[in-house]
Design a protein around this motif. Structure first.
Motif, PDB file in Angstrom:
ATOM      1  N   ASP A 102      22.396  60.204  35.741  1.00 48.62           N
ATOM      2  CA  ASP A 102      23.289  61.023  34.923  1.00 48.62           C
ATOM      3  C   ASP A 102      22.564  61.264  33.600  1.00 48.62           C
ATOM      4  OD1 ASP A 102      25.210  61.890  32.997  1.00 48.62           O
ATOM      5  OD2 ASP A 102      26.819  61.098  34.249  1.00 48.62           O
ATOM      6  N   PHE A 103      21.929  62.422  33.482  1.00 50.51           N
ATOM      7  CA  PHE A 103      21.044  62.683  32.352  1.00 50.51           C
ATOM      8  C   PHE A 103      21.753  62.596  31.003  1.00 50.51           C
ATOM      9  CE2 PHE A 103      18.734  65.538  29.445  1.00 50.51           C
ATOM     10  CZ  PHE A 103      17.547  64.819  29.370  1.00 50.51           C
ATOM     11  N   ASN A 104      22.898  63.255  30.851  1.00 47.72           N
ATOM     12  CA  ASN A 104      23.587  63.245  29.553  1.00 47.72           C
ATOM     13  C   ASN A 104      23.990  61.835  29.141  1.00 47.72           C
ATOM     14  OD1 ASN A 104      23.324  66.026  29.194  1.00 47.72           O
ATOM     15  ND2 ASN A 104      25.209  66.435  30.301  1.00 47.72           N
TER      16      ASN A 104
ATOM     17  N   VAL B  22      20.761  59.935  28.160  1.00 51.51           N
ATOM     18  CA  VAL B  22      20.261  60.266  26.826  1.00 51.51           C
ATOM     19  C   VAL B  22      21.124  59.584  25.769  1.00 51.51           C
ATOM     20  CG1 VAL B  22      19.908  62.126  25.152  1.00 51.51           C
ATOM     21  CG2 VAL B  22      19.159  62.418  27.526  1.00 51.51           C
TER      22      VAL B  22
ATOM     23  N   LYS C  86      12.232  67.452  23.228  1.00 41.95           N
ATOM     24  CA  LYS C  86      13.048  67.907  24.354  1.00 41.95           C
ATOM     25  C   LYS C  86      12.277  69.047  25.012  1.00 41.95           C
ATOM     26  CE  LYS C  86      17.282  66.714  21.931  1.00 41.95           C
ATOM     27  NZ  LYS C  86      18.517  67.181  21.327  1.00 41.95           N
TER      28      LYS C  86
ATOM     29  N   HIS D  82      12.427  70.278  28.220  1.00 43.31           N
ATOM     30  CA  HIS D  82      13.217  71.144  29.090  1.00 43.31           C
ATOM     31  C   HIS D  82      14.432  70.350  29.534  1.00 43.31           C
ATOM     32  CE1 HIS D  82      11.550  68.762  32.392  1.00 43.31           C
ATOM     33  NE2 HIS D  82      10.357  68.987  31.866  1.00 43.31           N
ATOM     34  N   GLY D  83      15.344  70.986  30.239  1.00 39.48           N
ATOM     35  CA  GLY D  83      16.511  70.287  30.736  1.00 39.48           C
ATOM     36  C   GLY D  83      16.106  69.119  31.618  1.00 39.48           C
ATOM     37  N   GLY D  84      16.763  68.010  31.442  1.00 41.26           N
ATOM     38  CA  GLY D  84      16.494  66.849  32.287  1.00 41.26           C
ATOM     39  C   GLY D  84      15.319  65.996  31.843  1.00 41.26           C
TER      40      GLY D  84
ATOM     41  N   VAL E  59      13.582  64.156  28.055  1.00 41.15           N
ATOM     42  CA  VAL E  59      13.422  63.964  26.611  1.00 41.15           C
ATOM     43  C   VAL E  59      12.444  62.825  26.369  1.00 41.15           C
ATOM     44  CG1 VAL E  59      15.728  64.828  25.999  1.00 41.15           C
ATOM     45  CG2 VAL E  59      15.397  62.389  26.430  1.00 41.15           C
TER      46      VAL E  59
ATOM     47  N   GLU F  91      15.790  62.989  34.204  1.00 39.30           N
ATOM     48  CA  GLU F  91      16.830  63.026  35.219  1.00 39.30           C
ATOM     49  C   GLU F  91      16.172  62.816  36.575  1.00 39.30           C
ATOM     50  OE1 GLU F  91      20.755  65.637  36.138  1.00 39.30           O
ATOM     51  OE2 GLU F  91      18.987  66.717  35.460  1.00 39.30           O
TER      52      GLU F  91
END
Length: 134
Positions: free
Chosen positions: A13-15, A18, A32, A34-36, A38, A52
Motif C-alpha cells: 500500500d504505497f500511500n 510513504v 519523488k 514517479h508514482g509508486g 520515493v 510500491e
C-alpha cells in the motif's frame, strides 16, 4: 569506485507506506521520481527507496545509527504502533542493536555506539560532512 548506496523496501500500500516511512524518518521524501516510488537521502550518498510492490520476505534489516536507541525505540513503538523490540549487546561488539518490522514485513534495525566518545566523534564527523544538508 563505489560512491553511493541505496536500499529499497517494497510496500503493498504505497500511500500508507510513504506515510509510515515519513513518520519513521520524521520528514518528507527528498525525491519523488514517479508514482509508486520515493527516496530519502539519509546521509550524503546513502538513499532509502520506498517502492510500491510485493515485499520480499526476510528483507533486510537495514540499520539506522541513532544517538539513543532507548529513546528511538520508545518513539517508534508509540508513533508507529510497533511492538516493543529487544535491544541486544555482546562482548566485543561496540554497539547495542535491535530489529523491528514495518507493516509489510521489511526488517529495520537501530544501533547505538556504546562508547560515548566514539558516538560523539561520529556525530561530529557527520555534522561536518553534512553541514547545511540535514
Amino acid at each position: 569506485m563505489i560512491y553511493e548506496v541505496t536500499f529499497q523496501v517494497c510496500v503493498s500500500d504505497f500511500n500508507k507506506g510513504v506515510d509510515w516511512y515519513k513518520a519513521l524518518l520524521q520528514r518528507e521524501p527528498d525525491f519523488k521520481a514517479h508514482g509508486g516510488f520515493v527516496e530519502w537521502e539519509l546521509l550524503p550518498g546513502a538513499w532509502l527507496q520506498v517502492a510500491e510492490g510485493t515485499p520480499v520476505e526476510g528483507n533486510g534489516p537495514f540499520r539506522l545509527g541513532v544517538t539513543s536507541i532507548e529513546e528511538e525505540r520508545q518513539r517508534i513503538c508509540t508513533a508507529l504502533n510497533v511492538e516493543e523490540f529487544e535491544i541486544f549487546s555482546r562482548d566485543g561488539v561496540p554497539v547495542t542493536w535491535g530489529t523491528f518490522t514495518d507493516p509489510w514485513g521489511n526488517r529495520i534495525g537501530l544501533f547505538e555506539y556504546i562508547n560515548e566518545e566514539e558516538k560523539q566523534a561520529k556525530v561530529r564527523s557527520l555534522a561536518n560532512l553534512t553541514a547545511g544538508k540535514l
